[in-house]
Design an enzyme around this catalytic site. Structure first.
Site, PDB file in Angstrom:
ATOM      1  N   ASP A  26      -3.548   4.722  -0.805  1.00 35.79           N
ATOM      2  CA  ASP A  26      -4.282   5.293   0.320  1.00 35.79           C
ATOM      3  C   ASP A  26      -4.106   6.807   0.283  1.00 35.79           C
ATOM      4  O   ASP A  26      -2.992   7.316   0.427  1.00 35.79           O
ATOM      5  CB  ASP A  26      -3.750   4.721   1.637  1.00 35.79           C
ATOM      6  N   GLY A  46      -3.525  -0.411  10.267  1.00 31.15           N
ATOM      7  CA  GLY A  46      -2.595  -0.176  11.353  1.00 31.15           C
ATOM      8  C   GLY A  46      -2.311   1.299  11.543  1.00 31.15           C
ATOM      9  O   GLY A  46      -2.552   2.117  10.652  1.00 31.15           O
ATOM     10  N   ASN A  72      -5.816   8.988   2.330  1.00 33.86           N
ATOM     11  CA  ASN A  72      -6.092   9.625   3.620  1.00 33.86           C
ATOM     12  C   ASN A  72      -6.902  10.909   3.445  1.00 33.86           C
ATOM     13  O   ASN A  72      -6.583  11.954   4.022  1.00 33.86           O
ATOM     14  CB  ASN A  72      -4.813   9.902   4.397  1.00 33.86           C
ATOM     15  N   LYS A 123      -9.883  -0.676  11.977  1.00 34.53           N
ATOM     16  CA  LYS A 123      -8.811  -0.330  12.912  1.00 34.53           C
ATOM     17  C   LYS A 123      -9.411  -0.276  14.315  1.00 34.53           C
ATOM     18  O   LYS A 123     -10.374   0.469  14.561  1.00 34.53           O
ATOM     19  CB  LYS A 123      -8.191   1.023  12.565  1.00 34.53           C
ATOM     20  N   LYS A 174       1.092   5.474   0.052  1.00 37.09           N
ATOM     21  CA  LYS A 174       0.379   6.704   0.355  1.00 37.09           C
ATOM     22  C   LYS A 174       0.480   7.652  -0.836  1.00 37.09           C
ATOM     23  O   LYS A 174       1.538   7.766  -1.469  1.00 37.09           O
ATOM     24  CB  LYS A 174       0.977   7.373   1.592  1.00 37.09           C
ATOM     25  N   LYS A 231       0.862  -1.182   0.000  1.00 39.18           N
ATOM     26  CA  LYS A 231       0.000   0.000   0.000  1.00 39.18           C
ATOM     27  C   LYS A 231       0.899   1.232   0.000  1.00 39.18           C
ATOM     28  O   LYS A 231       1.786   1.361   0.844  1.00 39.18           O
ATOM     29  CB  LYS A 231      -0.901   0.028   1.240  1.00 39.18           C
ATOM     30  N   GLU A 256      -8.097   3.596  -1.353  1.00 39.03           N
ATOM     31  CA  GLU A 256      -8.558   3.775   0.025  1.00 39.03           C
ATOM     32  C   GLU A 256      -8.768   5.252   0.351  1.00 39.03           C
ATOM     33  O   GLU A 256      -7.881   6.074   0.142  1.00 39.03           O
ATOM     34  CB  GLU A 256      -7.529   3.163   0.987  1.00 39.03           C
TER      35      GLU A 256
END
Length: 373
Positions: free
Chosen positions: A192, A297, A194, A269, A166, A164, A220
């Site tokens: 991801d 995580g 965010n 999570k 970022k 994964k 994500e």
């Protein structure tokens, strides 16, 4: 099970390399550990999965310390010092938010309860797996695309089953295409964001459309936590599964996200949803609906990672989680390390919810500690 003492220990554990996401960079894990003890001195530990500032979600470490000291621990003990893991969530339910400190306190009570019973968390949950498949989360490197490719190559050599990376506006298509060109179709790659992208920005939507053509495992959390409709619109026009992370704060939000088509996959999570009790409820609902889940995580030490690995052994967790080896983040973990074995991490079978912190390492990295209640 009677609790005789409760305390908070704050530690600063250096990371092996800076971990940058769209919301900030961490070089040290500034984390709270919550501990409980019975009259015989049997300990229980839980980890508060917060960051130093309220950037990932509303929780942050200073606020977690305050709410634990002034509200959560007094409320827990006011209901009687005899308490079990499943009772913690009910005693703390009247407090809104503060999911990470609630989860830490609940984990500590679970850990104590299981140690007294000489039983491990995995057995208590009915986990039959001996190992769980493991992916790795890779931050945005200072050296850009070339450094990212080098890091990912190293993790693949170590045996991680899924990568994964970022992303953020300006660091998205180029790194993804470079990874795909370098490692080919065998690379199980997901991204991801965010919540870094805006559904109102045509340029952002164009990038997400281009990413949809890259053969990713999932995208994500592209938009903000409250933007379920925007995620549903994106999912309608995407071939790539959409996964939600920050949006999933409890079982009912998970139900709504799946029912409205906002996501195809749920990231669970423990700290984000308020504890193991709520995480199990989300797992059970998703399993019943046929929605895949995986365990995310928060750069946990071995204290938090032990809970994550046991949880990830349940049948609904069909995708590799961010339950990577301790060496991914720390030169030396606070506990005995979790090791990568052929792309998997072993499920602990020792008593308790997680391994105990090593006293010498705990002393070396503790920045503050106090008893509560």
């Amino acid at each position: 099970m009677a609790i005789d003492a409760v305390g908070i220990t704050r530690i600063a554990l250096p990371l092996v390399r800076p971990f940058r996401t769209s919301f900030g960079t961490q070089t040290v894990r500034d984390v709270l550990l919550v501990w409980v003890r019975d009259a015989d001195g049997t300990p229980g530990w839980g980890e508060c999965a917060t960051t130093s500032a309220p950037l990932y979600d509303p929780d942050f470490t200073d606020a977690a310390s305050l709410v634990l000291h002034d509200h959560l621990v007094p409320a827990l003990l006011a209901g009687g010092t005899t308490v079990t893991g499943p009772q913690v969530a009910a005693r703390l339910a009247r407090f809104r938010g503060h999911h990470a400190p609630k989860a830490a306190l609940e984990a500590a009570v679970w850990d104590l309860q299981l140690r007294r019973a000489d039983r491990c968390l995995a057995d208590h949950l009915g986990v039959t797996r001996t190992h769980v498949p493991t992916g790795v989360s890779v931050g945005i490197p200072e050296g850009g695309v070339d450094e990212l490719v080098e890091q990912v190559g190293g993790y693949l050599d170590e045996g991680y089953l899924r990568v994964k990376v970022k992303i953020e506006p300006g660091f998205d298509l180029a790194p993804v295409r470079a990874l795909c060109d370098t490692f080919g179709a065998d690379l199980r790659l997901q991204v991801d964001a965010n919540a870094a992208y805006s559904p109102e920005d045509p340029e952002h939507l164009g990038v997400l459309a281009d990413l949809d053509e890259c053969g990713l495992v999932q995208i994500e959390q592209p938009f903000g936590a409250d933007r379920l409709r925007a995620h549903a619109d994106l999912a309608d026009r995407s071939h790539t599964p959409i996964c939600l992370d920050e949006s999933i704060t409890d079982r009912w939000r998970a139900v709504d996200a799946v029912a409205t088509g906002a996501c195809d996959i749920v990231n669970i999570k423990v700290g984000r949803v308020g504890g193991l009790t709520e995480a199990l409820a989300i797992h059970d609902r998703c399993l019943a609906d046929g929605t895949p889940v995986w365990c995310g995580g928060m750069l946990e030490t071995g204290v938090g990672r032990g809970v994550n690995v046991a949880l990830a052994g349940l049948p609904g967790f069909v995708l590799p989680g961010d339950t990577s080896a301790s060496s991914r983040y720390f030169t030396e973990d606070l506990t005995e390390p979790f090791e990568l074995e052929d792309g998997h991490v072993a499920v602990r079978r020792e008593a308790g919810a997680s391994p105990l912190p090593d006293p010498d390492r705990l002393a070396a990295w503790t920045t503050a500690t106090r008893r509560v209640g």
